[in-house]
Every structure is written in C-alpha cells, then in structure tokens.
Write a protein that holds these residues in place. Sequence first.
Motif, mmCIF file in Angstrom:
data_model
loop_
_atom_site.group_PDB
_atom_site.id
_atom_site.type_symbol
_atom_site.label_atom_id
_atom_site.label_comp_id
_atom_site.label_asym_id
_atom_site.label_seq_id
_atom_site.Cartn_x
_atom_site.Cartn_y
_atom_site.Cartn_z
ATOM 1 N N LEU A 245 -0.956 0.377 -8.531
ATOM 2 C CA LEU A 245 -1.736 -0.413 -7.585
ATOM 3 C C LEU A 245 -2.082 -1.772 -8.172
ATOM 4 O O LEU A 245 -2.136 -2.773 -7.466
ATOM 5 N N PHE A 246 -2.302 -1.805 -9.473
ATOM 6 C CA PHE A 246 -2.720 -3.057 -10.105
ATOM 7 C C PHE A 246 -1.683 -4.156 -9.903
ATOM 8 O O PHE A 246 -2.006 -5.259 -9.499
ATOM 9 N N PHE B 181 -11.433 -1.061 -7.207
ATOM 10 C CA PHE B 181 -10.344 -0.303 -6.589
ATOM 11 C C PHE B 181 -9.725 0.663 -7.611
ATOM 12 O O PHE B 181 -9.563 1.856 -7.358
ATOM 13 N N TYR C 297 -12.114 -3.594 -0.981
ATOM 14 C CA TYR C 297 -11.445 -4.482 -1.932
ATOM 15 C C TYR C 297 -11.443 -5.920 -1.392
ATOM 16 O O TYR C 297 -11.764 -6.864 -2.094
ATOM 17 N N PHE C 298 -11.112 -6.045 -0.118
ATOM 18 C CA PHE C 298 -11.054 -7.385 0.454
ATOM 19 C C PHE C 298 -12.445 -7.999 0.560
ATOM 20 O O PHE C 298 -12.638 -9.184 0.310
ATOM 21 N N ALA D 12 -13.131 -6.955 -7.815
ATOM 22 C CA ALA D 12 -12.488 -6.265 -6.705
ATOM 23 C C ALA D 12 -11.459 -5.268 -7.216
ATOM 24 O O ALA D 12 -11.449 -4.109 -6.811
ATOM 25 N N ILE D 13 -10.615 -5.702 -8.120
ATOM 26 C CA ILE D 13 -9.555 -4.792 -8.573
ATOM 27 C C ILE D 13 -10.140 -3.720 -9.469
ATOM 28 O O ILE D 13 -9.678 -2.577 -9.479
ATOM 29 N N ARG E 77 -3.502 -10.034 -3.990
ATOM 30 C CA ARG E 77 -4.480 -10.987 -4.503
ATOM 31 C C ARG E 77 -4.003 -12.407 -4.265
ATOM 32 O O ARG E 77 -4.765 -13.269 -3.817
ATOM 33 N N ILE F 175 -0.941 4.674 -1.009
ATOM 34 C CA ILE F 175 -2.270 4.742 -0.393
ATOM 35 C C ILE F 175 -2.076 5.120 1.073
ATOM 36 O O ILE F 175 -1.245 4.528 1.751
ATOM 37 N N LEU G 130 0.838 -1.200 0.000
ATOM 38 C CA LEU G 130 0.000 0.000 0.000
ATOM 39 C C LEU G 130 0.868 1.244 0.000
ATOM 40 O O LEU G 130 0.600 2.224 -0.697
ATOM 41 N N VAL H 273 -9.550 -0.017 0.799
ATOM 42 C CA VAL H 273 -8.841 -1.265 1.065
ATOM 43 C C VAL H 273 -9.767 -2.338 1.646
ATOM 44 O O VAL H 273 -9.844 -3.446 1.104
ATOM 45 N N GLY I 77 -13.261 -9.089 -2.843
ATOM 46 C CA GLY I 77 -12.310 -10.051 -3.377
ATOM 47 C C GLY I 77 -12.295 -11.383 -2.654
ATOM 48 O O GLY I 77 -12.050 -12.418 -3.266
ATOM 49 N N VAL I 78 -12.529 -11.372 -1.349
ATOM 50 C CA VAL I 78 -12.440 -12.634 -0.616
ATOM 51 C C VAL I 78 -13.795 -13.332 -0.544
ATOM 52 O O VAL I 78 -13.911 -14.527 -0.769
ATOM 53 N N LEU J 98 -12.366 -11.710 -8.289
ATOM 54 C CA LEU J 98 -11.029 -11.136 -8.448
ATOM 55 C C LEU J 98 -11.071 -9.953 -9.403
ATOM 56 O O LEU J 98 -10.484 -8.898 -9.148
ATOM 57 N N TYR K 196 -4.254 -13.204 -0.379
ATOM 58 C CA TYR K 196 -5.537 -13.252 0.320
ATOM 59 C C TYR K 196 -6.676 -13.841 -0.498
ATOM 60 O O TYR K 196 -7.582 -14.451 0.043
ATOM 61 N N LEU K 197 -6.685 -13.568 -1.818
ATOM 62 C CA LEU K 197 -7.888 -13.858 -2.578
ATOM 63 C C LEU K 197 -7.859 -15.204 -3.274
ATOM 64 O O LEU K 197 -8.879 -15.872 -3.402
ATOM 65 N N PHE L 273 -1.057 -5.054 -6.184
ATOM 66 C CA PHE L 273 -2.144 -5.854 -5.620
ATOM 67 C C PHE L 273 -2.239 -7.240 -6.228
ATOM 68 O O PHE L 273 -3.037 -8.050 -5.779
#
Lengths: 492, 544
Positions: A434-435, B167, B148-149, B163-164, A442, A398, A393, B145, B152-153, B160, A445-446, A438
């Motif tokens: 940011l892309f 953002f 986003y989570f 989410a992005i 991603r 950010i 971040l 932030v 995304g989660v 996916l 976490y995702l 992240f």
Amino acid sequence: MALPFPLSDLLVILPELILSELALGILLWAAVVKRERERALAWASLASLAIAAALLPVAASFAGELPRSAFGGMIALDGFSIFFKALTLLAAAVTILFSLRFVGTSPYPGGEYYALLLLTTVGMMFMASGTHLVSIYVALELMALSQYVLAGYFKQEAKSVEAAAKYFVLGAFSSGVLLYGLSLVYGATGTLSLAGVSSALEAAPRSTLLMVGVVLVACGMLFKIASAPFHVWAPDVYEGAPTPVSAFFAVGPKLAAYAIFARVFFDGFGPRSDDWAPVLAASAALTMVVGNVGALMQTNVKRLLGYSSIGHAGYALLGLLAYRAGGAAGQPEAFGLWAILFYLTAYLLMTFGAFGLVVLLEAKGYATESVDDFNGLWKRNPLAAGAMVVFLLSLAGIPPTAGFVGKYLLFSAALKAGWPALVVLGVLMSAVSLFYYFRIVRAMYLVDGEGEVRWREEPAVAVAVGLCFAGTLAFGVLPQPLIALAKSCLLP
Amino acid sequence: MNGLLSLLILLPTAGALAILFLPREKTGPIKALATAVAGLTFFASLPLWFARGFRESAGFLFREDLSWIPSLGVRYSLGVDGIAALLILLTTLLSVISIYASYTAVKTREKEYYIFLLLLETGMIGVFCALDFFLFYVFWEVMLVPMYFLIGVWGGPRKLYAAIKFFLYTLFGSVIMLVGIIALYFFNTTGFLWWKGLGNAPTFDILHFHAIAPQIPPDLQLWLFWAFFLGFAIKVPMFPFHTWLPDAHVEAPTAGSVILAGVLLKMGTYGFLRFSLPIFPSAASTRWVQLTVVVLAIVGILYGSLVAMVQKDIKKLVAYSSVAHLGFVMLGFFALNNAGMQGGVLQSINHGLSTGGLFLLVGIIYERRHTRQIADFGGLSQVMPVYATLFMIIALASLGLPLLNGFVGEFTILVGAFLADWKWALFAGVGVILGAAYLLWLYQRVFFGELKHEENKGLQDVNLREVLTLAPLIVCCVWIGVYPKPFFAMTAPASAKIVAALDAAKGAPPAVAAALSPAPAAPVPSATPVVPAAALPETAPRGN
C-alpha cells in the motif's frame, strides 16, 4: 497419406489454427498496405481475436466430452485451458487497443507488430492446453520468441533495445535451463507426457537425477513468471519496452506461465510434491519480499508497476502451492486453482487498468515515467485520478475491489493447504505494498503543484480502461459470478 | 422497521454521489446538501434509541440478511444490539456536527471534502452494523480510504506523513486480523493445519461464531485472540501501538479529529466487545492474557496522561489524553465483569462526546489564531467568555467531574477494576488525578492570567454556529452525568451476555457480576428483563 492422428483432433485446436492463419494473413497484408492505412491491420487483428474467442465454445462442443485429449496426448481441451485461453485473448485484445496510437505515430511499421502479438497469443493458447512436455516447450518458445521482438520493437530507442537484449539473453538462458531439466526428467522417467511422468514418479524410487531435473524445470518456470530469484529482468524490461508492450508482458505471458506451471507440477510432478513444494514456498516468500520491498524505492511508474507485478507473482505462487487444498464442505477440490483463476482475472483487469492510464497520461511526449508527473492530477483530470485510485486500491488488496477478493481467496487457499507462515508474510507484504501504490495517490491528490502529465485523446484506450475499471469494481462488489465460473471450469 | 440499517449505510453514500454531480464552485449548495444528508441520517438513526428491545434482551434487532457470495458463505447480514446502536447514534451525531463545524474551517476543495466525510460515515455505520465477518472486514478497510484523504489533503504541515502512517498502521493490524478470520472460517468448516474442523456449512456469520465459541480449543483461541488483538489494539490504540494517533490527530482537520477520536477509535473497542471477548472467551479470561492487556491499559492511562501533561500544543495534549481515556475503556473491558464492561461501553461514548468537543474547541481557536501553542495564549477568558465557559464544561466532563459524563464512566470502570483486583483500581485512580491535572493546568495557562499577546486582544467570541455544534455534545455530557440510566439500560443486556460467556469459559459461577447487580448475568437471551441495568447507574452518581 495417413495422418498419425484422427482428423477430428484438428477441431480441438480450431481457435489456435484459425488465429495462426489470420496472423500470417495479416503479416502478408502488412507487406503491401500503405503506412497511413495501417490502422486497418489493428482492427483486423482485433477481429481475429474475436473470431478465435467465438471459436472457443465451438471447439469445445466439437470436442465432445471434456476433458478431451488430442494428438496422442500432446494437447488437452478442458475447462481450465478454455478459461486461460479466454483470458489470453482478452489480454491480447486490450493490448491492441492500447497500441493503436503508439504504433500509428511511431516511425516503425505496424504490420509485424500486430502479427507478432497474435502469434504470441497462439503460443500462449497452446501453453494452456499442453499436456506433454514437448508441446509445452514448443508453445513456450513460440510465445517467447515473438515477445523478444516486441520488446525491442522501437529499435532506435536505446532503452527498448536494451530491454529486448536483456529479455532475450536471460529468456534464452532460462529456456535452456528448462529444456535441460526436461531432458533429465525424461532420462529418469523415460516419458515426456505429463500423465506418463506422473505414473512413473509414483512408481520410481527417489533419485538425485529426477530431483535435479524437477528443480531445473522449476527454475525455468519461475523465470517466466518473474519470481525471485529469477526476477531481475522484469523491471528493466518493463521500463524499456514500449508501454503497451510492458502492460502485455506484465499480464499475458504470466497467465500462460501459470497455466503450464499448474499443469506440469501438479499433473506431472504431483506425486513428488513433498520434494518440490518447499522450493516453491521459498521462492514465493522471497518473491513477495523482493517485489514489494523493491518497489518501495522506485520513482519510475513503469518500474514500480514492474516490481509490483513481481510481488503479485509471489501471491499467485501461494495459490499454486495450495492447488490441492480442499475447500469447505461441499466445495470441490482444487480450491487453490480456482482461487488463482479468479485472482488472475482480477490481476488482468487492474494491471491493464493501471498501465492503460499510464499510456493515456503523457508527459513530454512520452507515456508517463516519473511518479512526480502525476502531481496534482485530481485538478486537471479528476476522472483519470479517481480511476487510478481504484486500480491501485485493487492492486493493494483493499475492498471493495476484485483485487481484494482475489487475494482473500489465495490467502485462504494457502492457509487451508497448511502454509500459515507464508500467509502471514503475504498479508504483511500486501500492507507494505500500500505504501508504494499510495505514492501515486499521494502525488495525484495530496501534493500541491502541477505535474507534467497531459491527457491524451485516445478513445480506444479510454474504452479499454473503462472496461477494466468496471470489471475491477464489479467483481469486487459482486464476485459470485466469476467465482462460480472459475469453479465450474475446474469441475469435470 | 426492516431496512433501516441499510438505509443508514446508503444515505451518506447517496449524498456523496449527489455532491459528485454538483459543480465544484457551488460551495454553498454542497455544504447545505452535505449537512442535510448527515442530518437526515441522524434523524433516521433515532429509532435505534427508542427501540425497546435493546433494553429487554441481548438479541440483535433490525436484522437484515441477504445472500451475497454463496460460494464462500458470505452474506449481507446486518443487525445491532444495544452497544452497536449507541455507537451508531454517536456516529451519526458526530458526523452531522463535524460537517456543520467545517463550514469555515475548510476553504479548499470543499466538494471532495464533504464527499469523503459522507463516505466515511457510510463505512463507520457499516462496521457497527455488520454481522458477517466478510462484510465487517470490507467496511473496516473501506473506511480507511476517506480518512486517509481527509488527513492527507486538508491536514496540517506534516499531513503527508501522518496520513500514510495512519493508513499503514491500521492496515497492518487489519491484515493480521484477516488471517484470523480465515482461520476461524476453516475451523468452523473442514479444519486446517492440525486443528480438526467442526464440519459446519461455510459461513461468516458472527452470531454463529459466538455460538461455537465454547467448541474452539484453547490453543487456537489464544492464537486467534492475539491475531484479532493486533487489529483492534492498533485501532484503539493501546500502548505501545498508539504512536500513529498523535500524528494523525494533530495533522487532521478539526472534523477529521472529531471523527477519529469520536468514532474510529471506538471501532477498536467495539471489536473487542463484538469479537475478541465473546468468540475467544477462554483466551481472554486466561490469567496471563488478561494481565498483559490490563497492564498495557494501565500503562496507557499513566503514560498517556504524563505525556499529555508536557505537551506544548493543545491538540496534541488532547490527542494524548485519548490514549489515557481509551486505556480506561480497555481496563474496564478486561476487568471481565459486568461493571467494567458497562463502564467501558459508556466511557467509549463519553470519550466520543467530550474529546470530540475538545477537538471542536481547539479547532475554533485555531481558526482564529492559526496557532495551537499553549504559550501563544493566556487570559483568553477576558476576550472570549462564552468560549471559556464551553471549554470549561467539556474539559470538566473529560476529566471526570461528578454530574458530568466522564465521572460516571470512570467510576463504573474503577468499580469493575476494583472488583477484579484492587491494585488495578489504585493505578487507574492515579490516572484520574493526572487527567484532572493536565486539563486544569491547560485551562489555567490558556484562559487565566494576563492577556499578554497583542494578537489575542481582538479575538471574536464564539458565534451561533459554533455554539450550535457544541450544544448537543454538552447536553449529552450533562444528561449522561446526571441520569445515565437509559444509557446503561441500553447496553446492559448486551454486556451481561458477554460477561456470561466469559464466566462460562472460566468455569466459575458469575460471582463478580452478581456482587454488583442483584440479578446474576443471565446466560444468552433470557426472557426476563435484565434488572442490573437499572441497579448499576444509580450506584454510580450516588457514589460521590
């Protein structure tokens, strides 16, 4: 025998002197120390850095009134150089903490590694102080030569050797370009001291010789901070070099290069800023685009961070362009410069933090390579994943992180200095960044599934990363002390 | 009551920190704690409703002001007017509802889920409280932030991507706005480029910028207006910046959609009210600027409604209806008169209540059937009568049936639009009809007809918890529909002040505002209680 300078001048460079001696001492000690006791060398190196840091204020107080010029105008000690020297020492110390295990378990002896690291630090410290084109060039070479060796330190790993070869060939070439540019400047002005060049430029008419010289010097320096179009070496070198060394390359040499950049171009070539500012502006624009767009496609974490550091070099160039921008009422001149000081501190913290986590998280016995290795990290190591999010971040700018404040200051300075198009490009590119940052978030976490990353027990690195984490957040939430410090370093 | 706003900002974060230290497996205590914290925040925010000051003057209450970054002139400065207070109340209400509604919907990684929801609440409240540009921007970005989570989660299949996209879209707008903020800062101090500065001490104080608005030259106003416009229009979202919204809404978990529709979109409209209109009044009232925004708003209304009509997925339909509703809000604002402004503010709240409710309802059926396709339903009113009734009430509120909240908002906006230009009202009026069409058609296909699908026969009707999550929304919908006076009263002085600034910039007497309300919109803080507040709402329901 009479010395050509007063003895008291030696006190001005006391930290550098002592650090060089200690580095040589460690080199000698390394020749006799047993392989399994090498860790003592690392601690000794850390102690040397600490001693040098402790000597900084001592030297400043001996020097009397700052800024103090020494050795016939070769070296100057001022708030600006002290700030950079402190940052450089910090960068070297963090690198040593990162390297402990790396060097310990590698099949290569570690003594030279630490000695080279200290010597390159000495070079960077001299760069921060240099006020004469010759002293700057010599310091630059001291830094660079040590770094070529460090890049190829793992000499049996093909990638490391490749990185070193690339770095050396391109680095030597760029040094040649720089030197040639310096010689042309000398030819046009008849002097090599920055103050002399500056007054000569004020008087001299515009000449092609001088312009070519200045542009060549700019090219050489842009190479050192890995700015487009002289950036191509950076991702390859960062990828190939041992990870702690990559982390160091992304921070240390750049700090020093920004210092000489500011000095040479503003104290030296300042009167001709209308001529060269468009060149720097073009490079800044190109660098921001190339770095950030280039990073979009990367799947290797080290390359990704390499490209991101190119993008960051572009932002910092904005600050250099804005060097003379006055702040708001009651603020001193050189808004751009203290913005850079703040930004570089933030950059140091967040870049070392991110690289430190890459060192800590190992996959297949090496430091993490692929972004996919991070998959599902939140489950196995929530702490590391959380810290990584904060660093990313901050890199993306950010709030509430130091990276945001730093970028904010740089962009304000550039707008104040009259570069609105560059500022808009800069903010857009930082949104692009940011892309790719992240993509790591991603993965952590995702994305479902397990990556390869394993946590490596390394308290030294963990402590260093923890400090970077604290700094990144603290200077993001309460930036005032650091801003005040950066400003006070620039005031006479 | 000093410190109340800080308390509201800090409470959810403190709750999130507390949850951080609970073991992951103990989902029961985690849920209970999250609900308790959100509930406490809601109750703590109630004094905002009862503060008399909002109804009497346009001044900012509950002020807090501390030095933060003196080198830059940044201050930790908080305060709310009637508009911000209402939005904060909406935020705290929707937060507690969406947390309570997530008990069964979210079954994985509950701990992080509730942490992110609470952090999001902090960010949202902070945005509405901040009276310092720097602080505002920090909250504005920080909030991205956790969202986003959340998408995304815990999102759907394309989480996916959604989410992005959410953002990045928002970030692109925000960074351009940041450049605008920096420019404003330098204009106030030493100037930049060819604009000579005012020479004031460096500050980010929003109220100060309100005060110097008349001194900003028109060309700079235009530049900055568009810079801020990008930031806010993407957030609202206005056509053609809306494409992130359907993706984000459809993929987000139910609570995420509720918050997204209910509060996050309101940040865009709030931005227009707090910054774009009062700080750049001459730009906003320039004819071509006004026309551009109004045309975009009307296109948003019609386009959003038509696209909603053809959706096969219920949630996507609701998402596109948001585009239309927010078009109404923007139309109201850019009618640039008192009625439009008041209607726009109220419609922002209405949209949060009714669309939030619709998303909750969609979530309830999705939890039971794991599908949201309209074609998979039909005849549901036979097996889920209570659910069908609740859905009916909220849908009617959303489509603007008299005696429910949507009508009051839309009617007031239409009055404002009509006063500005009758053609605008005509086009927007078509939008109202379309709104009724897509919602009623949806209702017909989902609830009436034969119960064709075997799977739908055993569906459970709503349980007590689900009714409890919807009840406050329905109460508010009816309350605003029947007796909107307290709501109008709360926002009247603040919106009158904005309109006064706009009229002053136009250089014209405040004729438009006076046409609707007996007392002319008083310029800046006036000591006399503002009467139009009381006059306006009574016009509205009587109109039917």
